[in-house]
Design a protein around this motif. Structure first.
Motif, PDB file in Angstrom:
ATOM      1  N   HIS A 114       0.834  -1.214   0.000  1.00  0.00           N
ATOM      2  CA  HIS A 114       0.000   0.000   0.000  1.00  0.00           C
ATOM      3  C   HIS A 114       0.865   1.260   0.000  1.00  0.00           C
ATOM      4  O   HIS A 114       0.397   2.331  -0.385  1.00  0.00           O
ATOM      5  CB  HIS A 114      -0.890   0.060   1.244  1.00  0.00           C
ATOM      6  N   TYR A 115       2.076   1.119   0.485  1.00  0.00           N
ATOM      7  CA  TYR A 115       2.914   2.308   0.677  1.00  0.00           C
ATOM      8  C   TYR A 115       3.512   2.839  -0.609  1.00  0.00           C
ATOM      9  O   TYR A 115       4.105   3.923  -0.618  1.00  0.00           O
ATOM     10  CB  TYR A 115       3.937   2.059   1.805  1.00  0.00           C
ATOM     11  N   ALA A 116       3.341   2.127  -1.714  1.00  0.00           N
ATOM     12  CA  ALA A 116       3.732   2.691  -3.009  1.00  0.00           C
ATOM     13  C   ALA A 116       2.866   3.929  -3.270  1.00  0.00           C
ATOM     14  O   ALA A 116       3.339   4.939  -3.796  1.00  0.00           O
ATOM     15  CB  ALA A 116       3.567   1.657  -4.112  1.00  0.00           C
ATOM     16  N   ILE A 138      -3.808   4.343  15.435  1.00  0.00           N
ATOM     17  CA  ILE A 138      -3.862   4.155  16.885  1.00  0.00           C
ATOM     18  C   ILE A 138      -3.720   5.526  17.562  1.00  0.00           C
ATOM     19  O   ILE A 138      -4.341   5.801  18.579  1.00  0.00           O
ATOM     20  CB  ILE A 138      -2.787   3.127  17.291  1.00  0.00           C
ATOM     21  N   THR A 139      -2.958   6.407  16.959  1.00  0.00           N
ATOM     22  CA  THR A 139      -2.845   7.775  17.487  1.00  0.00           C
ATOM     23  C   THR A 139      -4.177   8.513  17.295  1.00  0.00           C
ATOM     24  O   THR A 139      -4.598   9.279  18.165  1.00  0.00           O
ATOM     25  CB  THR A 139      -1.718   8.541  16.764  1.00  0.00           C
ATOM     26  N   ARG A 140      -4.837   8.262  16.176  1.00  0.00           N
ATOM     27  CA  ARG A 140      -6.170   8.850  15.920  1.00  0.00           C
ATOM     28  C   ARG A 140      -7.127   8.416  17.038  1.00  0.00           C
ATOM     29  O   ARG A 140      -7.848   9.242  17.600  1.00  0.00           O
ATOM     30  CB  ARG A 140      -6.663   8.362  14.555  1.00  0.00           C
ATOM     31  N   ALA A 145      -8.949  12.412   2.951  1.00  0.00           N
ATOM     32  CA  ALA A 145      -8.771  11.126   3.636  1.00  0.00           C
ATOM     33  C   ALA A 145      -7.656  11.263   4.683  1.00  0.00           C
ATOM     34  O   ALA A 145      -7.941  11.377   5.875  1.00  0.00           O
ATOM     35  CB  ALA A 145      -8.472  10.021   2.640  1.00  0.00           C
ATOM     36  N   GLU A 146      -6.415  11.296   4.241  1.00  0.00           N
ATOM     37  CA  GLU A 146      -5.307  11.345   5.219  1.00  0.00           C
ATOM     38  C   GLU A 146      -4.000  11.687   4.518  1.00  0.00           C
ATOM     39  O   GLU A 146      -3.950  11.856   3.301  1.00  0.00           O
ATOM     40  CB  GLU A 146      -5.183   9.996   5.927  1.00  0.00           C
ATOM     41  N   GLY A 147      -2.940  11.750   5.311  1.00  0.00           N
ATOM     42  CA  GLY A 147      -1.605  11.967   4.755  1.00  0.00           C
ATOM     43  C   GLY A 147      -1.009  10.623   4.346  1.00  0.00           C
ATOM     44  O   GLY A 147      -1.591   9.561   4.605  1.00  0.00           O
TER      45      GLY A 147
HETATM   46  N1  PMP Z   1      -2.232   6.502   8.030  1.00  0.00           N
HETATM   47  C1  PMP Z   1      -1.210   5.885   7.417  1.00  0.00           C
HETATM   48  C2  PMP Z   1      -1.286   5.675   5.938  1.00  0.00           C
HETATM   49  C3  PMP Z   1      -0.088   5.459   8.153  1.00  0.00           C
HETATM   50  O1  PMP Z   1       0.925   4.849   7.554  1.00  0.00           O
HETATM   51  C4  PMP Z   1      -0.061   5.699   9.541  1.00  0.00           C
HETATM   52  C5  PMP Z   1       1.127   5.265  10.342  1.00  0.00           C
HETATM   53  N2  PMP Z   1       0.988   3.944  10.793  1.00  0.00           N
HETATM   54  C6  PMP Z   1      -1.155   6.342  10.135  1.00  0.00           C
HETATM   55  C7  PMP Z   1      -2.223   6.722   9.342  1.00  0.00           C
HETATM   56  C8  PMP Z   1      -1.196   6.578  11.607  1.00  0.00           C
HETATM   57  O2  PMP Z   1      -1.367   5.356  12.266  1.00  0.00           O
HETATM   58  P1  PMP Z   1      -0.863   5.128  13.763  1.00  0.00           P
HETATM   59  O3  PMP Z   1      -1.402   6.264  14.567  1.00  0.00           O
HETATM   60  O4  PMP Z   1      -1.455   3.830  14.152  1.00  0.00           O
HETATM   61  O5  PMP Z   1       0.618   5.131  13.726  1.00  0.00           O
END
Ligand code: PMP
Length: 294
Positions: free
Chosen positions: A157-159, A213-215, A186-188
């Protein structure tokens, strides 16, 4: 930066020197991105190094593995203990722990039955730095949730994250903000996103994000401090020029954002709800009691 000649890692039941460890160039994770991983932090507390939300991270690792039909030979409790041993063996306190489950040799498109479990750790400062960052809305969307288990932490997914982040940096920004398939924020690339408007915080619902998990910790802290927080869909237009915004994640912690698409947020970071949460998070991570059973 990630290891030196003294670094010890855990691989498949053995403690090995990182500098001397080898892996096959024919493994499925390398060729096709079928592997799962975690990013976890430990903090130096008065009781020694304490891993923040260890259980939640290892539960997610097992969940991610399951979505990809990978059977993990360790329990959550075993992985937590191994992580504490890893910190001890490397004399680490404030550290980033990287568990990676990677697979053996196969060029076929079903998971190799050879499952490798690697645990390694290093000292890692906040990955977005300590300055407020300049964001751009990415032309790259988050993956279609019907194409991937986007809620799992799968290497492939990280690509998508790398593409969005690299593109933003080449345009002169610090980071990207990815939209979902419907044009909602959506997110970063590696962190969840929140913004503040008129005393209320907003973040998007689960569906196209990795539910961090931080969310989840932010939800707990908002409840504790009676900070109004709403989960809803919103567009980048609604975010531009709002009061404040921030990213949250294990590696990023709570990171203030300066602008989106060159439009600055109006509040000073120190006057924002995000900054209150940043301070609360810094206290929270130090309150964990480590559990060692060697
Ligand atoms: N979104 C993505 C795509 C991430 O890679 C991460 C880091 N794991 C997060 C959100 C934040 O997740 P977490 O708070 O669980 O680290």
């Amino acid at each position: 930066m990630y290891f030196d000649e003294n670094t010890v890692l855990f691989l498949d039941g053995k403690w090995l020197k990182a500098a001397e460890t080898k892996t096959s160039l024919y493994n499925q994770t390398l060729h096709y991105g079928n592997g799962v991983f975690e990013g976890i932090r430990s903090y130096e507390t008065e009781h020694g190094p304490a891993i923040f939300k260890a259980k939640e991270h290892y539960e997610r690792l097992l969940f991610s593995a399951k979505t990809m039909y990978i059977d993990l030979p360790y329990s959550v409790a075993e992985l937590i203990q191994l992580s504490y041993e890893l910190l001890q063996k490397n004399n680490l306190q404030n550290a980033y722990i990287r568990p990676l489950v990677y697979l053996g040799e196969t060029m076929h498109l079903n998971p190799s039955e050879e499952v490798h479990v690697l645990l390694t750790a290093w000292e890692w400062d906040n990955y977005l730095g300590h300055q407020q960052i300049k964001l751009m809305t990415s032309p790259y969307q988050r993956p279609n949730p019907k194409a991937f288990h986007v809620e799992a932490k799968v290497t492939g997914h990280y690509a998508n994250s790398i593409l969005a982040s690299t593109h933003a940096k080449r345009q002169g920004y610090d980071e990207a903000l990815l939209l979902d398939m419907n044009g909602h924020v959506a997110e970063g690339p590696g962190a969840n996103f929140f913004y503040e408007k008129e005393g209320v915080l907003y973040t998007c619902p689960c569906g196209s994000i990795l539910p961090g998990i931080t969310r989840a910790t932010m939800f707990e802290l908002c409840e504790q401090f009676e900070i109004p927080l709403k989960e809803r869909y919103f567009t980048p237009e609604e975010v531009r020029g709002a009061d404040a915004a921030f990213f949250v994640g294990t590696a990023a912690e709570v990171a203030g954002i300066y602008s989106l698409d060159d439009v600055p947020f109006t509040l000073e970071w120190e006057d924002s709800l995000g900054y209150q949460l940043y301070k609360a998070y810094q206290r929270e991570v130090l309150e964990v009691e480590p559990v060692y059973i060697f």
